[in-house]
Design an enzyme around this catalytic site. Structure first.
Site, PDB file in Angstrom:
ATOM      1  N   CYS A  92     -59.154   1.234 -48.350  1.00  0.00           N
ATOM      2  CA  CYS A  92     -57.798   0.658 -48.413  1.00  0.00           C
ATOM      3  C   CYS A  92     -56.838   1.653 -49.079  1.00  0.00           C
ATOM      4  CB  CYS A  92     -57.809  -0.659 -49.173  1.00  0.00           C
ATOM      5  SG  CYS A  92     -56.136  -1.292 -49.418  1.00  0.00           S
ATOM      6  N   CYS A 124     -51.735  -3.614 -40.621  1.00  0.00           N
ATOM      7  CA  CYS A 124     -52.695  -2.574 -40.998  1.00  0.00           C
ATOM      8  C   CYS A 124     -54.091  -3.079 -40.651  1.00  0.00           C
ATOM      9  CB  CYS A 124     -52.579  -2.299 -42.496  1.00  0.00           C
ATOM     10  SG  CYS A 124     -53.908  -1.247 -43.136  1.00  0.00           S
ATOM     11  N   ASP A 140     -52.310 -20.716 -38.354  1.00  0.00           N
ATOM     12  CA  ASP A 140     -51.568 -20.121 -39.478  1.00  0.00           C
ATOM     13  C   ASP A 140     -50.767 -21.094 -40.322  1.00  0.00           C
ATOM     14  OD1 ASP A 140     -52.359 -17.574 -39.039  1.00  0.00           O
ATOM     15  OD2 ASP A 140     -50.378 -16.744 -38.657  1.00  0.00           O
TER      16      ASP A 140
HETATM   17  C1  B12 Z   1     -50.868 -15.143 -45.852  1.00  0.00           C
HETATM   18  C2  B12 Z   1     -51.712 -14.475 -44.802  1.00  0.00           C
HETATM   19  C3  B12 Z   1     -51.777 -13.079 -44.822  1.00  0.00           C
HETATM   20  C4  B12 Z   1     -51.247 -12.270 -45.994  1.00  0.00           C
HETATM   21  C5  B12 Z   1     -52.272 -12.369 -47.154  1.00  0.00           C
HETATM   22  C6  B12 Z   1     -53.714 -12.076 -46.705  1.00  0.00           C
HETATM   23  C7  B12 Z   1     -54.791 -12.675 -47.576  1.00  0.00           C
HETATM   24  N1  B12 Z   1     -55.947 -12.039 -47.545  1.00  0.00           N
HETATM   25  O1  B12 Z   1     -54.574 -13.668 -48.212  1.00  0.00           O
HETATM   26  C8  B12 Z   1     -51.110 -10.848 -45.363  1.00  0.00           C
HETATM   27  C9  B12 Z   1     -49.705 -10.687 -44.815  1.00  0.00           C
HETATM   28  C10 B12 Z   1     -51.406  -9.672 -46.289  1.00  0.00           C
HETATM   29  C11 B12 Z   1     -52.095 -10.977 -44.197  1.00  0.00           C
HETATM   30  C12 B12 Z   1     -52.702  -9.886 -43.599  1.00  0.00           C
HETATM   31  C13 B12 Z   1     -53.574  -9.986 -42.531  1.00  0.00           C
HETATM   32  N2  B12 Z   1     -53.849 -11.069 -41.823  1.00  0.00           N
HETATM   33 CO1  B12 Z   1     -53.298 -12.844 -42.355  1.00  0.00          CO
HETATM   34  N3  B12 Z   1     -53.010 -14.616 -42.829  1.00  0.00           N
HETATM   35  C14 B12 Z   1     -52.418 -15.218 -43.834  1.00  0.00           C
HETATM   36  C15 B12 Z   1     -52.541 -16.754 -43.770  1.00  0.00           C
HETATM   37  C16 B12 Z   1     -51.239 -17.346 -43.181  1.00  0.00           C
HETATM   38  C17 B12 Z   1     -52.885 -17.412 -45.109  1.00  0.00           C
HETATM   39  C18 B12 Z   1     -54.034 -16.727 -45.882  1.00  0.00           C
HETATM   40  C19 B12 Z   1     -54.246 -17.299 -47.247  1.00  0.00           C
HETATM   41  O2  B12 Z   1     -54.205 -18.495 -47.409  1.00  0.00           O
HETATM   42  N4  B12 Z   1     -54.425 -16.445 -48.235  1.00  0.00           N
HETATM   43  C20 B12 Z   1     -54.653 -16.870 -49.588  1.00  0.00           C
HETATM   44  C21 B12 Z   1     -55.804 -16.110 -50.164  1.00  0.00           C
HETATM   45  C22 B12 Z   1     -56.108 -16.590 -51.574  1.00  0.00           C
HETATM   46  O3  B12 Z   1     -56.874 -16.420 -49.319  1.00  0.00           O
HETATM   47  P1  B12 Z   1     -57.925 -15.335 -48.797  1.00  0.00           P
HETATM   48  O4  B12 Z   1     -57.451 -13.974 -49.006  1.00  0.00           O
HETATM   49  O5  B12 Z   1     -58.300 -15.767 -47.416  1.00  0.00           O
HETATM   50  O6  B12 Z   1     -59.023 -15.575 -49.875  1.00  0.00           O
HETATM   51  C23 B12 Z   1     -59.971 -16.589 -49.834  1.00  0.00           C
HETATM   52  C24 B12 Z   1     -61.351 -16.001 -49.746  1.00  0.00           C
HETATM   53  O7  B12 Z   1     -61.338 -14.600 -49.879  1.00  0.00           O
HETATM   54  C25 B12 Z   1     -62.095 -16.710 -50.858  1.00  0.00           C
HETATM   55  N5  B12 Z   1     -63.214 -15.916 -51.331  1.00  0.00           N
HETATM   56  C26 B12 Z   1     -64.232 -15.627 -50.525  1.00  0.00           C
HETATM   57  N6  B12 Z   1     -65.158 -14.966 -51.181  1.00  0.00           N
HETATM   58  C27 B12 Z   1     -64.743 -14.798 -52.434  1.00  0.00           C
HETATM   59  C28 B12 Z   1     -65.372 -14.173 -53.499  1.00  0.00           C
HETATM   60  C29 B12 Z   1     -64.735 -14.149 -54.702  1.00  0.00           C
HETATM   61  C30 B12 Z   1     -65.415 -13.512 -55.864  1.00  0.00           C
HETATM   62  C31 B12 Z   1     -63.466 -14.736 -54.845  1.00  0.00           C
HETATM   63  C32 B12 Z   1     -62.774 -14.723 -56.132  1.00  0.00           C
HETATM   64  C33 B12 Z   1     -62.840 -15.349 -53.737  1.00  0.00           C
HETATM   65  C34 B12 Z   1     -63.501 -15.393 -52.541  1.00  0.00           C
HETATM   66  O8  B12 Z   1     -61.135 -17.140 -51.798  1.00  0.00           O
HETATM   67  C35 B12 Z   1     -59.874 -17.295 -51.165  1.00  0.00           C
HETATM   68  C36 B12 Z   1     -59.470 -18.725 -50.976  1.00  0.00           C
HETATM   69  O9  B12 Z   1     -58.899 -19.245 -52.130  1.00  0.00           O
HETATM   70  C37 B12 Z   1     -53.762 -16.908 -42.781  1.00  0.00           C
HETATM   71  C38 B12 Z   1     -53.756 -18.186 -41.931  1.00  0.00           C
HETATM   72  C39 B12 Z   1     -54.154 -19.392 -42.754  1.00  0.00           C
HETATM   73  N7  B12 Z   1     -53.358 -20.440 -42.718  1.00  0.00           N
HETATM   74  O10 B12 Z   1     -55.157 -19.379 -43.434  1.00  0.00           O
HETATM   75  C40 B12 Z   1     -53.668 -15.611 -41.936  1.00  0.00           C
HETATM   76  C41 B12 Z   1     -54.993 -14.912 -41.486  1.00  0.00           C
HETATM   77  C42 B12 Z   1     -55.898 -14.954 -42.683  1.00  0.00           C
HETATM   78  N8  B12 Z   1     -54.583 -13.556 -41.194  1.00  0.00           N
HETATM   79  C43 B12 Z   1     -55.222 -13.047 -40.219  1.00  0.00           C
HETATM   80  C44 B12 Z   1     -55.087 -11.690 -39.808  1.00  0.00           C
HETATM   81  C45 B12 Z   1     -55.611 -11.330 -38.425  1.00  0.00           C
HETATM   82  C46 B12 Z   1     -54.496 -10.747 -40.661  1.00  0.00           C
HETATM   83  C47 B12 Z   1     -54.502  -9.216 -40.518  1.00  0.00           C
HETATM   84  C48 B12 Z   1     -55.753  -8.637 -39.893  1.00  0.00           C
HETATM   85  C49 B12 Z   1     -53.254  -8.789 -39.693  1.00  0.00           C
HETATM   86  C50 B12 Z   1     -53.014  -7.296 -39.664  1.00  0.00           C
HETATM   87  N9  B12 Z   1     -53.747  -6.549 -38.859  1.00  0.00           N
HETATM   88  O11 B12 Z   1     -52.149  -6.790 -40.331  1.00  0.00           O
HETATM   89  C51 B12 Z   1     -54.317  -8.782 -41.981  1.00  0.00           C
HETATM   90  C52 B12 Z   1     -55.667  -8.648 -42.706  1.00  0.00           C
HETATM   91  C53 B12 Z   1     -55.517  -8.232 -44.139  1.00  0.00           C
HETATM   92  C54 B12 Z   1     -56.675  -8.760 -44.979  1.00  0.00           C
HETATM   93  N10 B12 Z   1     -57.582  -7.885 -45.360  1.00  0.00           N
HETATM   94  O12 B12 Z   1     -56.704  -9.948 -45.255  1.00  0.00           O
HETATM   95  C55 B12 Z   1     -56.223 -14.006 -39.602  1.00  0.00           C
HETATM   96  C56 B12 Z   1     -57.628 -13.632 -40.088  1.00  0.00           C
HETATM   97  C57 B12 Z   1     -58.712 -13.660 -39.034  1.00  0.00           C
HETATM   98  C58 B12 Z   1     -60.040 -13.217 -39.612  1.00  0.00           C
HETATM   99  N11 B12 Z   1     -60.897 -12.677 -38.760  1.00  0.00           N
HETATM  100  O13 B12 Z   1     -60.308 -13.369 -40.768  1.00  0.00           O
HETATM  101  C59 B12 Z   1     -55.671 -15.398 -40.160  1.00  0.00           C
HETATM  102  C60 B12 Z   1     -56.749 -16.452 -40.392  1.00  0.00           C
HETATM  103  C61 B12 Z   1     -54.638 -15.876 -39.129  1.00  0.00           C
HETATM  104  C62 B12 Z   1     -55.262 -16.521 -37.894  1.00  0.00           C
HETATM  105  N12 B12 Z   1     -54.910 -17.771 -37.633  1.00  0.00           N
HETATM  106  O14 B12 Z   1     -56.045 -15.941 -37.191  1.00  0.00           O
HETATM  107  N13 B12 Z   1     -52.317 -12.249 -43.876  1.00  0.00           N
HETATM  108  S1  SF4 Z   2     -54.885  -4.469 -44.323  1.00  0.00           S
HETATM  109 FE1  SF4 Z   2     -54.722  -2.308 -44.991  1.00  0.00          FE
HETATM  110  S2  SF4 Z   2     -53.595  -2.386 -46.920  1.00  0.00           S
HETATM  111 FE2  SF4 Z   2     -54.269  -4.496 -46.475  1.00  0.00          FE
HETATM  112  S3  SF4 Z   2     -56.211  -4.692 -47.550  1.00  0.00           S
HETATM  113 FE3  SF4 Z   2     -56.734  -3.984 -45.488  1.00  0.00          FE
HETATM  114  S4  SF4 Z   2     -56.762  -1.732 -45.646  1.00  0.00           S
HETATM  115 FE4  SF4 Z   2     -55.733  -2.495 -47.461  1.00  0.00          FE
END
Ligand code: B12
Ligand code: SF4
Ligand code: SF4
Length: 358
Positions: A212, A255, A148
């Site tokens: 969602c 969630c 993380d």
């Molecule tokens: C901040 C964070 C969160 C935030 C933001 C989540 C997010 N999606 O960004 C919040 C608090 C909401 C969150 C929630 C959760 N998290 Co979290 N979180 C993190 C953290 C610390 C950073 C993520 C990050 O950099 N986000 C920035 C965005 C931009 O990145 P992204 O969403 O991953 O998007 C990338 C891809 O989607 C990509 N991409 C791929 N395909 C495509 C296609 C298109 C068209 C585009 C535009 C982009 C794109 O582009 C983005 C990169 O720039 C990571 C650990 C880490 N250091 O990476 C854990 C991590 C991602 N989380 C994790 C988990 C378990 C969760 C939850 C399941 C927890 C829960 N049950 O509540 C939820 C899942 C929600 C979800 N659907 O993502 C795990 C994921 C494991 C997995 N199997 O993927 C991680 C890796 C932690 C870990 N070490 O295990 N999290």
């Molecule tokens: S974790 Fe829950 S609120 Fe967040 S994207 Fe997934 S369904 Fe939506």
């Protein structure tokens, strides 16, 4: 580097308890170019650590070479945390809240994963030696393990390490194991042969986007954290925007809905890791118990648990919102009392909840 070094590293990862391990190269991946826009649009909300910059004012997480110029490869490991319990939202008792699957356990996953990563990291010098790379290579070795908190978007590297594809819900999904996976990474100065990225198997499915409750998945693979219940219940401090409260249902911490509905999780196996065995009472805790919890009990019940991150005020606030969403008027007397709570955040949310029930 000899070709069998990655093979040995993966074997070592399996011995440490990881189901999956792969190697990603360090590269300016297309997915990472999305990150600066994500931050510029403020989609990270109040998670200030996401916008950390290097000395030249560039986002650290967008380019690994900026913060770890010595790194040549990323070893990505994944461990299954799924347990045999049904989805928390499957419990229909209106008096109880929903805690997400990853937070049911006794231990904080950061420590459980880091412990295992360090085992691999400690073995790297002897693996180098054993694969004929000599003690000199071991002497120059640099490595760093993260869960993380590292300056990288772990899921992007997991994709390029072949661990799984990035689903439309933004989670890493493995074809055999599903998405109940924690990721851990080891940055290393070793130039290791990279794995092949896993093919995207979401196809035409859009279940997660439709399911969602707060429309946080704004496009496939794009999430607005400010709308995500996981962010609202874990990371957001103070007031939750009132227009988002009804969509939170009875979620009190995290969630899982976008993963619960994912067809790739239907046959997800159960983890053998003991650290992820659920704690008694934490799968569906009673809402009034959480809403009225005192500091000492909070410390006692959630010692070592990821739930501590919400802090007592946040957890009580979430429980109060869930009471408002329960549809059960039995909570009204308790909520009326909570309207006068010493914590102004709890009191304000209690007023909203009482109104929602009336
Ligand atoms: C901040 C964070 C969160 C935030 C933001 C989540 C997010 N999606 O960004 C919040 C608090 C909401 C969150 C929630 C959760 N998290 Co979290 N979180 C993190 C953290 C610390 C950073 C993520 C990050 O950099 N986000 C920035 C965005 C931009 O990145 P992204 O969403 O991953 O998007 C990338 C891809 O989607 C990509 N991409 C791929 N395909 C495509 C296609 C298109 C068209 C585009 C535009 C982009 C794109 O582009 C983005 C990169 O720039 C990571 C650990 C880490 N250091 O990476 C854990 C991590 C991602 N989380 C994790 C988990 C378990 C969760 C939850 C399941 C927890 C829960 N049950 O509540 C939820 C899942 C929600 C979800 N659907 O993502 C795990 C994921 C494991 C997995 N199997 O993927 C991680 C890796 C932690 C870990 N070490 O295990 N999290
Ligand atoms: S974790 Fe829950 S609120 Fe967040 S994207 Fe997934 S369904 Fe939506
Ligand atoms: S629910 Fe469907 S679209 Fe969403 S991540 Fe799973 S397979 Fe992909």
């Amino acid at each position: 580097m000899t070709a069998d070094l990655p093979v040995r590293i993966k074997q070592c990862a399996r011995e440490a308890g990881f189901e999956l391990c792969g190697v990603a190269p360090i590269h300016d991946f297309a997915e990472l170019r999305v990150f600066p826009r994500w931050i510029a649009e403020g989609r990270h909300g109040e998670m200030k650590y996401m916008q950390a910059e290097d000395e030249s004012g560039k986002l650290k997480r967008a380019k690994l070479a900026r913060v770890a110029p010595w790194a040549r490869s990323v070893i990505v490991c994944a461990i299954n945390y799924n347990t045999a319990h049904p989805y928390s939202t499957a419990f229909k008792d209106r008096n109880r809240g929903w805690i997400s699957r990853y937070a049911w356990s006794r231990d904080d996953y950061h420590e459980a994963v880091l412990r295992r990563l360090r085992k691999i990291e400690d073995e790297l010098p002897s693996l180098l030696d054993a694969t004929g790379n000599g003690p000199q290579a071991a002497g120059n070795l640099e490595s760093r393990s993260y869960v993380d908190t590292g300056p990288l978007v772990e899921r992007v590297y997991a994709k390029y390490a072949g661990v799984g594809w990035i689903g439309k819900n933004t989670c890493i999904i493995n074809q055999q194991l599903g998405s109940w996976l924690f990721l851990g990474v080891i940055l290393t100065s070793l130039e290791l042969a990279a794995d092949i990225p896993a093919p995207d198997r979401c196809g035409t499915c859009t279940r997660c986007i439709t399911a969602c409750p707060t429309q946080a998945i704004t496009a496939p693979g794009e999430l607005d954290a400010r709308l995500c219940i996981s962010y609202l219940t874990i990371e957001k401090r103070g007031e939750i925007p009132s227009d988002l409260r009804a969509g939170m249902g009875r979620h009190v911490f995290g969630c899982d809905i976008c993963q619960d509905v994912c067809p790739w999780n239907r046959k997800a196996p159960v983890t053998p890791a003991e650290e992820f065995v659920p704690r008694k009472g934490l799968v569906n805790p009673a809402l009034d118990w959480l809403a009225e919890m005192q500091p000492e009990e909070f410390r006692e019940v959630f010692r070592g648990s990821p739930v501590r991150r919400a802090k007592l005020s946040g957890l009580r606030r979430n429980a109060v919102v869930a009471m408002g969403n329960s549809g059960d008027k039995k909570f009204l007397p308790a909520l009326k009392k909570l309207c006068e709570d010493a914590d102004p955040v709890v009191a304000e949310h209690a007023r909203w909840a009482a109104q929602a029930l009336d």
